[in-house]
Design an enzyme around this catalytic site. Structure first.
Site, short mmCIF file in Angstrom:
data_model
loop_
_atom_site.label_atom_id
_atom_site.label_comp_id
_atom_site.label_asym_id
_atom_site.label_seq_id
_atom_site.Cartn_x
_atom_site.Cartn_y
_atom_site.Cartn_z
N ASP A 517 0.84 -1.20 0.00
CA ASP A 517 0.00 0.00 0.00
C ASP A 517 0.88 1.25 0.00
OD1 ASP A 517 0.98 -0.17 2.53
OD2 ASP A 517 -0.94 -0.18 3.55
N HIS A 518 2.11 1.10 -0.50
CA HIS A 518 3.03 2.24 -0.52
C HIS A 518 3.01 2.90 -1.89
CE1 HIS A 518 5.23 -0.36 2.65
NE2 HIS A 518 4.19 0.27 3.17
N VAL A 519 2.21 3.93 -2.01
CA VAL A 519 2.13 4.67 -3.27
C VAL A 519 2.93 5.95 -3.12
CG1 VAL A 519 0.06 3.66 -4.25
CG2 VAL A 519 -0.16 5.41 -2.50
#
Lengths: 591, 244
Positions: A517-519
């Site tokens: 979930d690392h954008v």
């Protein structure tokens, strides 16, 4: 509420880690700060105490602490010639639903990036030559700061959060038991590392035997009681395992609520406007500054908040979308390479392997959100890439995070029935025997990646959704394959009876399946105004009283979680504002 | 109005409001540390449902069908009770009656793009889960009656398994308006949720699902056990205390 609020010194847009760290610095320096957050007020003791928190269905499956896709989603596509589609259900964008942002529900991995990452272009050219850095697809650029410059602010962030870990490099001296590959630290972590649980033991034994260097992941789940520099007391983690997607009822998971609000909220020069969504930064007539922001509250009122200084500290996608919607700075054009807003969107390139034993007792329910062992032997530029078709690498980790029974029902060896008595038999056995090696791979920026406003789909305020155009760099795909093969070797050495590798780099990028979930990116920082939206102090090149803070400024992503770097950058920028900018408003950096 | 009535009507108002998340705070300017230390009512655990009529799965044939499906997905055996014995129908009914069933978290704006599922690499829906169940169960019974002369619940267990396997692997298409593979996955996910979530939600009766795998439930402190790595702990599971 009035249509135009009284002017404040600073408006902070989004009260997550970035916003609360900045507000704390700025209010302590005497500035008046108004924060505006899309979410409502939430706190640990009043919203997620132990009587409520250990509930997988509500928090991990239904994701009730997240801002739902109904209110916050994007459209995406892999290539510019496709038509982007809206993401309708939860996916990789795990935004917080209340104040504290994603810092309230995060797992708690408290990393620093490698020194290599900040100078990725220069270092790659220096070690491997220009051809390796320029493959016609990647768009590498240095950050405009070095690890050494950021180190004091990493240290400050770790002190505020109370990170539990064991140093591997103190001022150049390699420390036994820590990560020998980490950048030099001024001093050890504020609290010792957490306990070594069963899956970590197996991983540590195997990797040590292979000549690799396992260490315990630095955790924002605290190993012991702690008082941080703001005078806020935290408790010891109880290994309940209800962290990722959850609040924490123990004051033991670092969050804006647990570490900063008790000090910040009591200051008379601070207030936060809740349930109010900033849609726009307002430009001044002179075109060189901004005058404040416009927000819409939950009653539908549109209100202006004037301010001398605007800090965008929202989630990565929102920082970018607000800038695009405000028409500040030129939009990035992938064909011409001009413009900067929407440039260098990156992610994490994930591979690894699931693995199962036959007669272990892992007790997976004993865990902490960030707890696990990692090797950095194949991360960043810690190994020679001369004969490899990629740059960068992955943090290869195993987790002792949780034993969530709904989610783990999918984690059965290949060939096990998914339903019927065969499923029950398999799950009854393998619940205690499952593990993972997760390769948290770097993500290299590509020229073709863009973030812009979608022509079709809008949010409930009528603002166009952000449109993501992205697919993995070939370099990253090659890296993911390489590290997947290493993960399989480790799994075999661990004695696993079943090994089932996975590689997200095998397929096109999708926002709908949570590889990570690392954008990252969209408003990159840098020392060249033609390739960066903000300068190395995160000040807009085009409006000197506008600062953009958060993971949207990373020009690429390293093989680690981003929060520590977000925190360090936020503190550094806040210091620059109250130590320098307020005395001499104007550009802090020569462009 | 008496105090108790006032409380009840307040409760009804809260229950009737469509909530996506538990968050009920209003837009406000918060100054100083909030003094109210009471647990936010919207964040309290739900009440346990004590039986009585279902609210969504009210159609007898529909309820028989989903019960038959659930009990093939999780049958009664030496490892524990069946899905319906564990309360998974009551669980599903409550879920479909609430925000999940209404698709309250989903982005449901049109247009629906033809290649959405391909791009996202999984099926997406504008229809709510509640609508998908209504359509899917009806289509399954029509398909079973047409193909085998009886609704799904009246077929032999082996035949039922064959149909479910066909839905799972994409060999069976129930009707043009049903994404059969995705409907199977929805049911499998929901029956697992019912069997392994806290009993507060209506399923996992007597914590049978947790006992099957050895999950100790809603415990919050393992510090006493964390050093005993690799040892069987045989901890009795505990569950959340409901609101009532």
């Amino acid at each position: 509420m009035e249509r135009k609020r009284p002017k404040t010194d600073v408006v902070v847009v989004g009260l997550g880690w970035s916003g609360s760290l900045m507000a704390e610095e700025l209010t302590r320096a005497g500035l008046n700060v108004v924060a505006i957050d899309r979410g409502g007020w939430i706190d640990t003791s009043t919203h997620t105490p132990p009587a409520v928190d250990p509930d997988e269905l509500r928090w991990a499956i239904r994701k009730e602490l997240f801002s739902p896709p109904r209110d916050n989603t994007v459209t995406f596509r892999n290539r510019a010639e496709q038509t982007a589609v809206p993401l309708r259900d939860f996916g990789i964008f795990e935004l917080g639903g209340g104040v504290g942002g994603a810092g309230f529900h995060w797992a708690g991995m408290g990393w620093r990036f490698s020194p290599w990452a900040f100078e990725i272009r220069s270092k790659t050219i220096e070690r491997y030559g220009r051809a390796k850095a320029q493959d016609d697809e990647m768009q590498l650029q240095d950050w405009g700061i070095t690890y050494a410059e950021l180190e004091p602010f990493y240290d400050r962030w770790e002190r505020i959060a109370g990170i539990s870990g064991q140093a591997g490099n103190i001022q150049g001296q390699i420390q036994p038991g820590g990560n020998p590959f980490e950048g030099p630290r001024t001093r050890d972590y504020p609290t010792p590392k957490l306990k070594t649980l069963r899956m970590m033991e197996i991983f540590n034994n195997a990797t040590e035997k292979m000549g690799l260097h396992p260490f315990t992941i630095p955790c924002a789940n605290l190993s012991q009681p702690y008082v941080n520099p703001l005078g806020v007391t935290m408790g010891a983690c109880s290994y309940c395992g209800f962290c990722l997607g959850f609040g924490c009822g123990n004051f033991s998971k670092s969050s804006p609520q647990a570490c900063i609000f008790p000090a910040l909220m009591r200051r008379s020069n601070f207030s936060v406007i809740t349930k109010s969504c900033v849609t726009k930064v307002n430009k001044a007539a002179d075109g060189k500054t901004v005058t404040g922001v416009t927000f819409v509250n939950e009653h539908g009122d549109t209100i202006e908040q004037p301010a001398d200084i605007v800090c965008l500290t929202a989630f990565q996608v929102d920082n970018t979308r607000i800038l695009l919607n405000s028409q500040i700075s030129e939009v990035y054009n992938a064909r011409t390479g001009t413009g900067t807003v929407g440039r260098n969107f990156t992610f994490q390139t994930v591979s690894g392997t699931d693995l199962w034993f036959e007669a272990e007792t892992i007790n997976p329910f004993i865990g902490a959100g960030a707890l696990g062992s990692q090797i950095d032997d194949y991360n960043s530029d810690n190994f020679d890439h001369s004969n490899l078709g990629f740059i960068g690498g992955a943090g290869m980790l195993t987790l002792s995070r949780d034993g969530m029974p709904i989610a783990k029902a999918s984690a059965l060896p290949p060939g096990t029935p998914r339903w019927g008595s065969g499923f029950k038999k398999g799950y009854a056995k393998y619940y205690q025997n499952y593990g993972v090696i997760f390769n948290q791979g770097c993500s290299m920026p590509v020229k073709a990646a863009t973030l812009d406003l979608d022509p079709t789909y809008r949010d409930k305020y009528g603002v166009p959704l952000l449109r993501v155009t992205y697919d993995y760099a070939q370099s990253d795909r090659n890296m993911a394959k390489f590290t997947m093969d290493r993960a399989v070797e480790i799994a075999r050495e661990m004695g696993a009876s079943h090994v089932s590798p996975f590689n997200f780099g095998d397929k096109p990028f999708t926002a709908g399946i949570v590889a990570s979930d690392h954008v990252i990116g969209g408003t990159p920082m840098g020392s060249d105004p033609t390739t960066s939206t903000v300068n190395p102090l995160l000040q807009s090149w085009d409006a000197h009283n506008l600062f953009v803070v958060g993971a949207s400024v990373f020009p690429m992503n390293d093989g680690y979680n981003p929060t520590g770097t977000v925190g360090a950058l936020a503190i550094r920028t806040a210091r620059a504002i109250h130590e320098t900018y307020v005395k001499h408003p104007g550009s802090l950096v020569e462009g | 109005m008496k105090r108790r009535e006032a409380l009840l009507s307040l409760g009804a108002a809260v229950a009737a409001a469509p909530a996506v998340s538990a968050d009920t705070a209003r837009a406000e300017v918060v100054r100083n540390y909030p003094q109210d230390m009471a647990l936010d009512r919207a964040f309290q655990p739900p009440s346990v449902r004590v039986g009585g009529p279902l609210t969504v799965l009210t159609d007898d044939s529909e309820r028989r069908t989903i019960g038959a499906i659930f009990d093939r997905l999780i049958p009664a055996d030496e490892f524990g009770p069946s899905a319906t014995e564990a309360g998974c129908i009551e669980f599903l009914d409550a879920q479909l009656a609430g925000p999940f069933g209404q698709g309250a978290a989903l982005y449901r704006e049109g247009p629906r793009a033809p290649d959405e599922d391909k791009m996202v690499q999984k099926a997406q829906f504008i229809a709510t889960p509640r609508e998908r169940y209504a359509t899917g169960l009806k289509a399954l019974d029509a398909w079973a009656t047409n193909k085998h002369g009886a609704p799904f619940a009246d077929l032999e267990a082996a035949r039922q398994d064959e149909i479910l396997a066909g839905m799972e692997n994409g060999d069976i298409e129930l009707a043009p308006e049903v994404n059969t593979k995705a409907f199977f996955e929805l049911m499998l996910q929901n029956v697992r949720e019912g069997y392994f979530s806290d009993p507060i939600y209506g399923g996992n009766k007597n914590m049978a699902g947790w006992k099957m795998i050895g999950f100790p439930g809603a415990r919050y402190d393992y510090r006493l056990y964390a050093d005993r790595t690799g040892q069987k702990l045989d901890l009795e599971p505990v569950n959340l205390i409901p609101k009532d």
